[in-house]
Design a protein around this motif. Structure first.
Motif, mmCIF file in Angstrom:
data_model
loop_
_atom_site.group_PDB
_atom_site.id
_atom_site.type_symbol
_atom_site.label_atom_id
_atom_site.label_comp_id
_atom_site.label_asym_id
_atom_site.label_seq_id
_atom_site.Cartn_x
_atom_site.Cartn_y
_atom_site.Cartn_z
ATOM 1 N N ASP A 77 0.860 -1.183 0.000
ATOM 2 C CA ASP A 77 0.000 0.000 0.000
ATOM 3 C C ASP A 77 0.901 1.239 0.000
ATOM 4 N N GLY A 88 2.373 1.723 3.591
ATOM 5 C CA GLY A 88 3.540 0.843 3.674
ATOM 6 C C GLY A 88 3.211 -0.585 4.045
ATOM 7 N N LYS A 89 1.933 -0.911 4.089
ATOM 8 C CA LYS A 89 1.552 -2.264 4.505
ATOM 9 C C LYS A 89 1.672 -3.247 3.345
ATOM 10 N N PRO A 131 4.873 -2.021 8.385
ATOM 11 C CA PRO A 131 4.400 -0.871 7.599
ATOM 12 C C PRO A 131 5.177 0.425 7.858
#
Lengths: 747, 288
Positions: free
Chosen positions: A613, A617-618, A736
């Motif tokens: 994402d 950051g996921k 993340p």
């Protein structure tokens, strides 16, 4: 293959299945004995402190308390070396980790123990024990602990350097080096050299069942123990050693185990429960709270690793160099040795130097965790290999194939490979539909990596008794973690020519079977299975004698094929002969006690697709395929189960798991809420592809499959994240915030 | 865990009497926070008062005056309630977000509020929806807007002898929608690193009124009034949404801890506010 075997390679229902799915299987916490009382262990609030004084008088006076102990209650014996199941260590360290004396070395270090009529009273009484600490500065990472002036954990520790004892004090217990060829010469031959630094966080095995032990110091002087362990004989031997008893005076009954992964090899509670029992005259049960499991049982080491690899333009590795510094935790003995064995194990490289450092820090004493040390090392190597593939413009699997280890390749640490499956695993990856499938959509990437684990042999014993109804009882001493009752029984069944269901396996206590080493090192299906094979052959030999007696001939004239015995036109099934044992000489018991050589290492590989994402950051794992050389898959479902389990643990290690420590050495996330192992909702189906390159030394070709599968996942995921988000993650976990911050700092 | 007495009164007056007589008593609705805290030694008491048997605290009434939600109503009753799913879909979302299925069988929205965790999932949405807390105590009843209820981590406006009876939500307005989004590293069974609850009321393609609240980025769930007010009268477009998201981010005062750095959390405030606004706008547009 299907014609070769009747039982091996099939998927029978596991022998312990009904008990497990109905909840009837008995675990350590289920133990109830007449007069049972409950223990609680008081633990240090400090990561590093001198113990000035312990006063247990208030706890002893507390109503309901039956016994209180400290390290002073251990018998005074000279220090010596004990075999811990997967390595030797001084008794003083083993004992010191059970109950601290002099200093506490990590937050959660056991200091005293109380036994009382219930656990709440024991806990409350423990809070009344007065411990006066002199807090000391703590050190939490290998690089910090190696610095001059770092706080020192063990004043008497002197570094072992390149095999020699030295007089150097500090936190480095050992520095070793493996050399093959001349690494500088090798780098001269390279067109491209990539050198990177990596670090990995401390992570825990995460077994669901907490450690537990029940002990009764019996009136005849024998100590009886019930516990959750990967090796009942290790518990017996360590308990006997710590309590200064002959091994025959300790009997250990292994209960079912709710996960171990290497973390249930060390002994923490059993001698403590035994001492509480001796003092109280009652059986004592201790069940570790979850927080203590995380804070005080062996996680796997955090590590700092530097890897440098040189390659020619056409993708031939010319030289490789690694420096590995692993955190041992409170006592020497990190898994840096195995890490160094595995760091370049997948590649045939002429010039290699590997330096390893075993470094004490103020964290719990580390333990084995599924291919211990190898995942850390592979994260570094496989990331550098991926970067080389990109730089050289060569497909990452193709680059690995051009350098793959094969029969005859010598590892830097010495061994020369016999028949191994590295190339076969890579070919399977290259040809798998997953690798050929297009990966569409933004923020997505595909990564690959390979891994290795050498596996171990070690002793195993099996007895097989023939029943009159044509079945056999198989008795063994290997804790069944991953379905090994069945994979062992199947090997006996294959030899006897019986269905798997006709072999009834039992895991028994240490009085009832010959010495058997731990369920660890992926050895159980290999070694105890081999013992079952040999014990079954012993049965066949004896049944031939019985048939010969019936048919008035000699045993050498009796032929056996798939459970049917024949001679001169006469034939009888195993069941028919079993029914006549009474008239042919009495019971038949086959036995085998072995210490096998010829262990076969296992290679593994991963292909994974991820999506990152860009706003958070996921990382989401979209697809994951695990490959592994099983040698021979005795029970393919359990091989697949091992591959899936190792993959999931590797994903957790890659993405979110870590010991999040405060500056003063207190783990901030010591619960399963905040120590984030993946849940089923965080995972795709883990696809598996079993490769079979039989181990020529084993009667059925078994290699051992429990561990190699956890080695490639972190690197494969890092390589996939790079293709999805354009950032090379060189620190685990790649959670993340870490990915997001890397994206922000992307040039 | 030490011994404690347990009492389960069946009336509000009985519960208030017990509270008055036992200043150290702790209230148990679902117990999904309390029991964990007691076992970990973070809370101690001689008396636990179970409030699950009190009628007023189990009310779930939806009528022209809005929603009356008893403080002990467990989450599963909320997300299984068809009219709540229609009128307050974001509340259904939140009730199904907290904990796993077993937890949802006991945990309540009122308990989530009274536990006063900065990361409480229900609270930003309750603030966005303009919920009012009805509190009973020794000197009668009083009401408090939910954004004023939490005063510090684990602390609330409840005074000695008081308990939360119910929450009151105004009836949903036409062309309105709400949403709550949180960020967690896992997909379930996790504590919010940051959360955003929003409600929007639209009028002919413009925002009429907007309320935005944030979770896990301040000592208490945070009403970001300025961020919401900035949208009143503005057109529904990405630029305006982004402006409000940046204002929400500016309102946050997060800390760095094991769940995320302050910088990362601030960043998430903007991301989640924008995403929640878009979801709420969609709901408002579908509501007609």
């Amino acid at each position: 293959m299907s014609s070769q075997f009747q039982v091996v390679g099939t998927r029978p229902v596991r022998h312990d299945g009904a008990d497990k799915v109905t909840g009837r299987a008995l675990y350590g916490a289920d133990i109830q004995l007449a007069g049972l009382i409950h223990g609680f262990v008081l633990r240090s609030p400090h990561a590093h402190a001198r113990i000035k004084r312990i006063d247990t008088s208030k706890a002893e006076a507390f109503p309901g308390v039956k016994a209180v102990i400290t390290a002073a209650d251990f018998p005074v014996t000279p220090d010596r070396i004990v075999d811990l199941g997967e390595g030797d260590t001084p008794l003083s360290y083993v004992r010191g980790n059970m109950l601290a004396s002099g200093k506490v070395l990590y937050k959660g270090h056991a200091v005293a123990a109380v036994a009382a009529t219930n656990v709440h009273i024991a806990e409350e009484a423990a809070s009344l024990i007065e411990v006066e600490y002199e807090p000391l500065p703590c050190v939490l990472t290998a690089p910090d602990a190696m610095k001059d002036g770092a706080p020192i954990l063990h004043d008497d520790l002197r570094m072992k350097e390149l095999g020699e004892a030295t007089d150097k004090p500090g936190n480095v217990a050992e520095h070793f080096r493996h050399v093959k060829g001349a690494v500088e010469d090798g780098f001269q031959l390279a067109d491209k050299i990539i050198e990177r630094e990596f670090s990995t966080a401390t992570v825990h095995q995460g077994y669901i069942e907490p450690h537990n032990a029940t002990a009764l110091w019996n009136n005849d002087g024998r100590v009886l123990v019930w516990c959750s362990t990967q090796g009942s004989f290790v518990v017996r031997d360590v308990t006997a050693c710590v309590l200064d008893l002959p091994v025959s005076q300790v009997k250990v009954t292994p209960m079912e185990i709710g996960g171990g992964f290497g973390g249930k090899i060390p002994v923490y509670l059993e001698p403590v429960a035994a001492l509480l029992s001796k003092k109280s005259g009652r059986p004592v049960k201790i069940v570790m709270p979850r927080q203590a499991v995380l804070e005080a049982t062996g996680p796997t080491p955090g590590s700092s690793i530097k890897v440098k690899i040189g390659a020619t333009k056409d993708g031939r590795f010319t030289a490789a160099q690694a420096t590995l510094a692993y955190e041992a935790g409170a006592y020497p003995g990190s898994m840096v040795g195995p890490g160094a064995m595995c760091v370049f194990a997948a590649y045939d490289i002429d010039h290699i130097t590997i330096d390893g450092y075993d470094v004490c820090v103020n964290k719990p004493s580390t333990a084995a965790y599924r291919a211990p040390g190898a995942s850390n090392a592979a994260f570094a190597t496989e990331s550098v290999v991926d970067e080389l593939a990109e730089t050289l413009g060569i497909d990452p699997i193709e680059l690995r194939l051009r350098n793959a280890a094969k029969e005859g390749t010598r590892r830097a640490d010495g061994p020369k490979y016999r028949k191994i499956g590295c190339v076969e695993v890579l070919e399977a990856m290259k040809n798998h539909p997953h690798y050929k499938a297009p990966l569409e959509g933004p923020n997505r990437g595909r990564g690959v990596a390979v891994g290795f684990w050498f596996n171990v042999g070690l002793p195993s014993s099996v007895n097989i008794a023939v029943n009159a109804d044509g079945t056999v009882n198989l008795v063994e001493g290997s804790t069944d973690i991953g379905g090994t009752r069945t994979s062992i029984a199947m090997q006996a069944a294959e030899v006897l020519g019986l269905p798997a269901e006709s072999v009834l396996p039992s895991v028994v206590d240490t009085d009832s079977i010959g010495f058997t080493a731990v369920t660890g090192g992926s050895r159980t299906t290999f070694a105890t299975g081999w013992a079952a094979h040999d014990a079954a052959q012993d049965v066949v030999r004896q049944i031939k004698e019985r048939a010969a007696a019936l048919w008035e001939t000699t045993a050498d004239k009796v032929k056996h094929s798939r459970g049917v015995y024949s001679c001169n036109g006469k034939s009888a099934t195993f069941a028919e002969l079993a029914a006549k044992l009474g008239e042919t000489g009495g019971p038949v018991v086959g036995r085998a006690a072995i210490n096998p050589r010829g262990v076969g290492g296992s290679f593994s590989g991963v292909i994974t697709d991820v999506e990152v994402d860009p706003d958070t950051g996921k990382t989401t794992i979209l697809r994951f395929t695990s490959f592994q050389d099983a040698g021979r898959a005795i029970h393919p479902s359990y091989v697949e189960g091992q591959m899936q389990g190792g993959s999931v643990q590797g994903i957790g290690w890659a993405l979110n798991e870590e010991y999040y420590m405060s500056a003063d050495g207190v783990m901030q996330n010591s619960s399963l809420l905040d120590y984030r192992m993946p849940t089923s909702l965080d995972l795709p189906m883990i696809d598996t592809h079993i490769v079979e390159v039989p181990n020529p030394a084993h009667p059925f070709g078994v290699r051992g499959v429990g561990e190699a599968n956890i080695v490639p996942p972190p690197a494969a995921i890092a390589n996939a994240i790079y293709r999805a988000a354009g950032v090379r993650m060189r620190r685990l976990p790649m959670n993340p915030p870490a990915v997001m911050e890397a994206v922000w700092r992307k040039p | 865990m030490k011994w404690f007495d347990y009492s389960a009164p069946s009336s509000l007056s009985e519960a208030l009497k017990l509270l008055r007589e036992n200043s150290q008593a702790l209230l148990l609705a679902g117990g999904t926070d309390l029991l964990v805290q007691m076992r970990a030694g973070r809370k101690q008491t001689d008396l636990v008062i179970d409030i699950k048997n009190i009628a007023e605290l189990n009310q779930l009434v939806l009528d022209a005056s809005g929603l009356r939600l008893g403080a002990a109503v467990p989450c599963y009753r909320i997300y299984n309630h068809r009219d709540i799913a229609r009128g307050y879909p974001a509340l259904s979302d939140v009730a199904s977000l907290i904990g796993g299925t077993q937890i949802q069988g006991r945990a309540s929205i009122g308990g989530n509020l009274c536990n006063a965790a900065p990361s409480a999932d229900a609270v930003p949405l309750l603030i966005a929806l303009g919920a009012i807390c009805r509190i009973a105590g020794p000197s009668g009843e009083r009401t408090v807007p939910v954004e004023e209820f939490c005063t510090a981590p684990g602390k609330t406006v409840l005074k000695q002898g008081e308990l939360l009876v119910s929450l009151h939500l105004p009836p949903p307005k036409p062309h309105s929608g709400a949403a709550y989004l949180r960020f967690i590293p896992r997909n379930e069974m996790d504590i919010a690193v940051a959360g955003a609850g929003v409600s929007v009321e639209l009028n002919n393609g413009n925002f009429q009124s907007v309320r935005i609240a944030l979770g896990a980025v301040a000592p208490t769930p945070l009403y970001a009034k300025q961020a919401g007010d900035s949208l009143a009268g503005k057109p529904v477009n990405d630029a305006c949404i982004q402006t409000a998201a940046e204002l929400a981010k500016a309102a946050a005062s997060p800390i760095t801890d094991m769940r995320g750095t302050a910088e990362y959390r601030r960043h998430l405030c903007a991301v989640l506010t924008a995403r929640a606004l878009k979801q709420a706008i969609q709901r408002a547009q579908e509501a007609k």
